[in-house]
Design a protein around this motif. Structure first.
Motif, PDB file in Angstrom:
ATOM      1  N   ALA A  97       0.827  -1.203   0.000  1.00 12.36           N
ATOM      2  CA  ALA A  97       0.000   0.000   0.000  1.00 12.36           C
ATOM      3  C   ALA A  97       0.864   1.256   0.000  1.00 12.36           C
ATOM      4  N   THR A 101       1.074   3.962  -3.037  1.00 10.01           N
ATOM      5  CA  THR A 101       0.674   5.339  -2.754  1.00 10.01           C
ATOM      6  C   THR A 101       1.759   6.327  -3.148  1.00 10.01           C
ATOM      7  N   TYR A 107      -4.383   7.337  -2.713  1.00  9.23           N
ATOM      8  CA  TYR A 107      -4.460   6.451  -1.551  1.00  9.23           C
ATOM      9  C   TYR A 107      -4.980   5.060  -1.958  1.00  9.23           C
ATOM     10  N   PRO A 108      -4.862   4.072  -1.064  1.00  5.71           N
ATOM     11  CA  PRO A 108      -5.291   2.718  -1.407  1.00  5.71           C
ATOM     12  C   PRO A 108      -6.733   2.612  -1.889  1.00  5.71           C
ATOM     13  N   PRO A 114      -4.920  -2.454  -0.808  1.00  2.00           N
ATOM     14  CA  PRO A 114      -5.005  -2.086   0.605  1.00  2.00           C
ATOM     15  C   PRO A 114      -3.975  -2.774   1.478  1.00  2.00           C
ATOM     16  N   CYS A 129      -0.390  -8.796  -3.721  1.00  2.00           N
ATOM     17  CA  CYS A 129      -0.651  -7.598  -4.531  1.00  2.00           C
ATOM     18  C   CYS A 129       0.037  -7.619  -5.885  1.00  2.00           C
ATOM     19  N   SER A 475      -8.264   3.758   3.196  1.00  2.00           N
ATOM     20  CA  SER A 475      -7.626   2.457   2.975  1.00  2.00           C
ATOM     21  C   SER A 475      -8.526   1.429   2.307  1.00  2.00           C
TER      22      SER A 475
END
Length: 567
Positions: A97, A101, A107-108, A114, A129, A475
């Motif tokens: 994350a 970012t 943002y996530p 996340p 991820c 998030s």
């Protein structure tokens, strides 16, 4: 989704990820580039953008340990722009994350990543991820086994700065990204790149078919001689005398790797009872030195920054490895930083020589911080502890089985996210008594401060909303995040050994944001800032437009108005 991107300019990101194979150089060193012509209404574009991430770099390390730094980190702090109030605003302060970012400027909740891994409801398994079943690993050094596992950025739902540079600039920038971890190198590069590299014991430097069709020539050349044999044997010893380090060496609660003790020196190899030799090279500062040398080799072989704007990214991983085992107060963490200071100093000196002073810009930040060791706090009479989540799923299943019939109701608990089996949360939302019992069970788990439900996160924000709830809104990714979210008490962690991060507490959220070089006005700045501000700021210096940004241009640190202001 796969995104193809045109390349433009040289931006240096310290991380090992990016699509496309890089042609090897002829070994000749290019003279420092002539500064680019100034834009009509903005500062000169840098020849090279260098993005450095230091995994698990707490912001307070600058004040606590910086007096002993004498080289690269010291230079960035002394001559660069330092944002003294920099922090992530979101909840899940996790490696993937954080790198996504800092690389995208969103943002996530927007970029879609996340956690390092989440429970994939469709497939009924954990999804990392960077997982990509359509990609295959490509190693650069022969080993006993071929590297396995496909990695790419196809799960990332936003373009990185490197992606946008490739799309919008002509000539197309070369993109080089490297790290010991695939998720760090890949996120810094994005969906494409000339050399996106990480490290595996099987293949040494490794990329994937998402970024290259065959081994990358300069990386193959480098991998044959690195790491150097002398770095693989002997001991990791302190760089400075004992009295240069704060606190005790044998800290309470430290959890070193098997085969090491909690005190220096640490052996780099150990022979097991079955005769196999274990290597600890990746758990020492030699891994950071390796990455710094690789970055310098990329500058030389690919002549980054010699002709037009290029991008170089490096994510130094060793501080995270050491911090998890020994904690933020340890002699080991201090020694990693001392040696990283020197490695970054060598890199900056090399960039001065090959690209030219004032012709490159550096951004440095961290992906998250880390909590103190709970045992250390307890030894001082302070609150702290460990949240044992292992019995929680069993207890929740038992409670719901008593109400609704025996079955498995909890699919997985990952980090602070509780994932229920399909249909269970919707049923809980209609059964107030069952929901109340479930929340009560989670809340009475030792070390848990509170629990948030999905409907609370989805509700319209109100002025009185809890800061942790606000952070969760930044998030949460609906199809990848949990159904319930537990909030640990301050200084309570979910790891049962060592320490970790991942909470919305200041020690996890607060990281450095440092800018240095072309277009940057040095000094300390007290305005609130975030690693998400780095991309819009670098984009403004490079003269490109990010499609979306949750961050802002850090105008106060620019020596002249930017080329383009991103939204």
């Amino acid at each position: 989704m796969r995104v193809s991107a045109a390349t433009f300019g040289v931006v240096v990101v310290l991380s090992l990820a990016g699509p496309g194979a890089l042609a090897g150089g002829d070994g000749r060193q290019a003279a420092p580039a002539t500064p680019p012509a100034a834009a009509a209404n903005g500062p000169e574009r840098p020849r090279l953008v260098v993005f450095i991430s230091v995994d698990q770099f707490r912001r307070d390390y600058i004040e606590r340990y910086g007096a002993r730094w004498t080289s690269g980190l010291a230079r960035l702090v002394k001559d660069g722009a330092v944002f003294d109030q920099a922090a992530y605003p979101y909840f899940h302060t996790i490696t993937c994350a954080g790198h996504a970012t800092m690389a995208t400027g969103v943002y996530p909740a927007t970029h879609g990543l996340p956690l390092n891994a989440w429970w994939d409801r469709a497939s009924g398994r954990e999804m990392a991820c960077t997982d990509d079943g359509g990609a295959k690993a490509i190693g650069h050094r022969a080993g006993p086994r071929a590297p396995t596992g496909g990695h790419s950025a196809h799960l990332l739902r936003a373009p990185t700065l490197a992606d946008v540079l490739r799309q919008q600039l002509t000539p197309t920038p070369r993109v080089v990204s490297m790290s010991m971890k695939p998720r760090a190198a890949i996120m810094l590069a994005g969906h494409a790149g000339d050399a996106v590299l990480w490290y595996t014991p099987e293949g040494g430097l490794t990329t994937s078919t998402a970024y290259a069709g065959s081994p990358i020539p300069f990386a193959h050349k480098f991998a044959q001689n690195n790491p150097k044999p002398a770095e693989l044997t002997g001991e990791w010893k302190k760089l400075l005398p004992d009295d240069a380090y704060q606190n005790e060496d044998d800290g309470v609660g430290e959890h070193p790797p098997v085969g090491w003790t909690s005190t220096f020196p640490h052996p780099l190899t150990q022979t097991r009872t079955d005769g196999q030799v274990m290597s600890y090279w990746q758990s020492t500062p030699a891994a950071d030195t390796f990455l710094a040398r690789l970055a310098m080799a990329a500058v030389d072989e690919l002549k980054l920054g010699s002709e037009h704007l290029d991008f170089l990214a490096i994510s130094f991983s060793e501080l995270d490895t050491t911090g998890h085992a020994f904690g933020p107060d340890s002699h080991e963490v201090q020694d990693v930083l001392l040696r990283l200071d020197r490695s970054i100093g060598e890199l900056l000196d090399h960039l001065d020589s090959k690209v030219g002073k004032g012709r490159y810009v550096v951004a440095l930040t961290g992906d998250h911080g880390v909590a103190p060791l709970p045992e250390r706090r307890k030894s001082r009479g302070e609150d702290g502890g460990r949240v044992n989540l292992k019995p929680l799923a069993i207890e929740l299943d038992a409670a719901l089985s008593a109400r609704w019939g025996k079955r498995t109701y909890v699919s997985r608990i990952l980090y602070t996210d509780i994932y229920f089996a399909p249909g269970v949360y919707a049923r809980l939302a209609k059964d107030a008594a069952a929901m109340k019992e479930v929340v009560s069970i989670v809340e009475r788990t030792p070390g848990v401060a509170k629990v948030f439900r999905t409907d609370q996160i989805e509700a319209a924000p109100a002025p009185s909303d809890d800061p942790a709830l606000v952070a969760l809104r930044y998030s949460r990714v609906p199809d990848r995040s949990g159904d319930l979210f537990l909030v640990p008490r301050p200084f309570w962690i979910t790891n049962l050994t060592g320490t970790t991060h991942g909470s919305p507490q200041p020690y996890d959220r607060e990281v450095p944001v440092l800018l240095f070089g072309a277009g940057i006005k040095g000094g300390h700045y007290g305005e609130p800032a975030s690693p998400a501000d780095i991309v819009p700021t670098l984009a403004a210096l490079a003269g490109v437009q990010m499609p979306k940004s949750d961050g802002r241009v850090l105008r106060e640190a620019l020596s002249a108005p930017p080329h383009i202001t991103t939204p």
